[in-house]
Motif scaffolding. Structure first.
Motif, mmCIF file in Angstrom:
data_model
loop_
_atom_site.group_PDB
_atom_site.id
_atom_site.type_symbol
_atom_site.label_atom_id
_atom_site.label_comp_id
_atom_site.label_asym_id
_atom_site.label_seq_id
_atom_site.Cartn_x
_atom_site.Cartn_y
_atom_site.Cartn_z
ATOM 1 N N UNK A 1 50.419 14.341 94.460
ATOM 2 C CA UNK A 1 51.119 15.544 93.996
ATOM 3 C C UNK A 1 52.517 15.602 94.584
ATOM 4 N N UNK A 2 53.524 15.486 93.733
ATOM 5 C CA UNK A 2 54.910 15.681 94.132
ATOM 6 C C UNK A 2 55.532 14.568 94.945
ATOM 7 N N UNK A 3 54.893 13.398 95.045
ATOM 8 C CA UNK A 3 55.486 12.278 95.775
ATOM 9 C C UNK A 3 54.880 10.966 95.280
ATOM 10 N N UNK A 4 55.506 9.863 95.636
ATOM 11 C CA UNK A 4 55.045 8.555 95.171
ATOM 12 C C UNK A 4 54.007 7.932 96.084
ATOM 13 N N UNK A 5 54.038 8.248 97.377
ATOM 14 C CA UNK A 5 53.099 7.622 98.305
ATOM 15 C C UNK A 5 51.802 8.426 98.393
ATOM 16 N N UNK A 6 50.726 7.704 98.708
ATOM 17 C CA UNK A 6 49.431 8.335 98.907
ATOM 18 C C UNK A 6 49.436 9.003 100.282
ATOM 19 N N UNK A 7 49.222 10.315 100.356
ATOM 20 C CA UNK A 7 49.285 10.996 101.658
ATOM 21 C C UNK A 7 48.184 10.507 102.599
ATOM 22 N N UNK A 8 48.476 10.557 103.898
ATOM 23 C CA UNK A 8 47.573 10.018 104.907
ATOM 24 C C UNK A 8 46.895 11.125 105.711
ATOM 25 N N UNK A 9 46.369 12.114 105.002
ATOM 26 C CA UNK A 9 45.589 13.199 105.596
ATOM 27 C C UNK A 9 46.418 14.028 106.575
ATOM 28 N N UNK A 10 46.415 13.699 107.868
ATOM 29 C CA UNK A 10 47.198 14.474 108.836
ATOM 30 C C UNK A 10 48.692 14.211 108.705
ATOM 31 N N UNK A 11 49.070 13.160 107.994
ATOM 32 C CA UNK A 11 50.478 12.811 107.779
ATOM 33 C C UNK A 11 50.785 12.883 106.285
ATOM 34 N N UNK A 12 51.950 13.412 105.956
ATOM 35 C CA UNK A 12 52.290 13.606 104.538
ATOM 36 C C UNK A 12 52.520 12.290 103.807
#
Length: 304
Positions: free
Chosen positions: A180-191
């Protein structure tokens, strides 16, 4: 027959055709101590209401599947001891034997489908554990996403997992993974992470349309919406990676395996970050609840 009991709020919402968001109950029974667990659960429910939808926290209590909990039931569950943590494999047994169980991601998706709810907000999904090539430790959440038509909003997969392998399994199973709203897969505690997400969508209405289109095409399964943790609440991956590695090493040394791995790692990470991981976890769950409510509202519009 399965007895399904709706809370008064959810029953009213269903009758009125309002947007409803499913919530799991393991955050209450296995996530944090009383009374913080009940306070956070109530806060997440209120976030959904404030966004214009209705929360439905799932749980099995004395063999009855509850879709939405009354305040006194939430309090009772928050103080209960020995509550089972149920997934696809043991959910029917818990119901059949009159047991009490808190729903994981997979079990909450099943409950949502039975209740006709299409959107579910959680913290992070389970996935492929590190070392799974020898342990075969893969969460049932992934297979549930492949077969149950519910859109799951999470902050990615839990960072303690083997995220690349988790994404590979989801791809093999045909599960759309939408950042959602970005190209990278978020890393849970890190955006952010260095893993590119398979798909990107920037608005709730597009996610809702994608969900409706899958249903119209007769495709099984749901969607995973990976919603990055708010920037002011995140713990940078560079700081967190060595903490996770230390916790994993300790688990290996102590011979911890199977269902005991995740709670051990989360507890150690909480201790090693002096509680910051839990603060971040609460922030990301609330953020996911707000986005899930927006998606549910858009799905409601499409259905009218």
């Amino acid at each position: 027959m399965i007895e399904i009991r709706y809370s008064s709020e959810v029953q009213t919402a269903k009758a009125a055709g309002q947007a409803i968001v499913a919530l799991e109950s393991t955050i209450i029974t296995h996530g944090m101590p009383y009374p913080q667990n009940v306070e956070v659960a109530a806060q997440v429910e209120q976030d959904i209401r404030d966004a214009g939808a209705v929360p439905a926290t799932m749980a099995v209590m004395k063999g009855v599947l509850h879709v939405g909990l009354e305040p006194d039931q939430l309090q009772a569950l928050g103080q209960a001891k020995g509550v089972a943590k149920i997934s696809r494999a043991d959910m029917p047994a818990c119901i059949a034997t009159g047991g009490t169980g808190a729903t994981t991601v997979a079990a909450t998706m099943i409950a949502a489908r039975l209740a006709g709810i299409e959107v579910f907000a959680t913290g992070g999904i389970g996935g492929v554990h590190k070392g799974a090539e020898t342990t075969f430790d893969v969460s049932a959440d992934l297979m549930e996403l492949a077969q149950t038509p519910v859109t799951v909003v999470a902050a990615g997969a839990k960072a303690i997992l083997d995220v690349p392998k988790t994404l590979e399994v989801l791809e093999t199973q045909g599960v759309p993974v939408i950042a959602y709203g970005q190209d990278s897969f978020p890393a849970f505690w890190s955006a952010q992470s260095d893993i590119k997400a398979p798909l990107r969508m920037d608005t709730p209405d597009k996610i809702a349309r994608a969900h409706a289109t899958r249903l119209a095409m007769g495709l099984p399964g749901g969607q995973l919406v990976a919603n990055p943790i708010p920037a002011d609440a995140e713990i940078a991956a560079a700081e967190l990676d060595p903490v996770i590695a230390k916790a994993q090493s300790e688990a290996d040394q102590q011979g911890i395996s199977g269902k005991d791995v995740t709670p051990f790692l989360l507890r150690r990470i909480f201790e090693l970050t002096e509680g910051r991981s839990l603060t971040a976890n609460i922030a990301l769950v609330r953020n996911n609840a707000r986005l899930a409510a927006k998606i549910a509202l858009e799905l409601n519009k499409l259905a009218q």
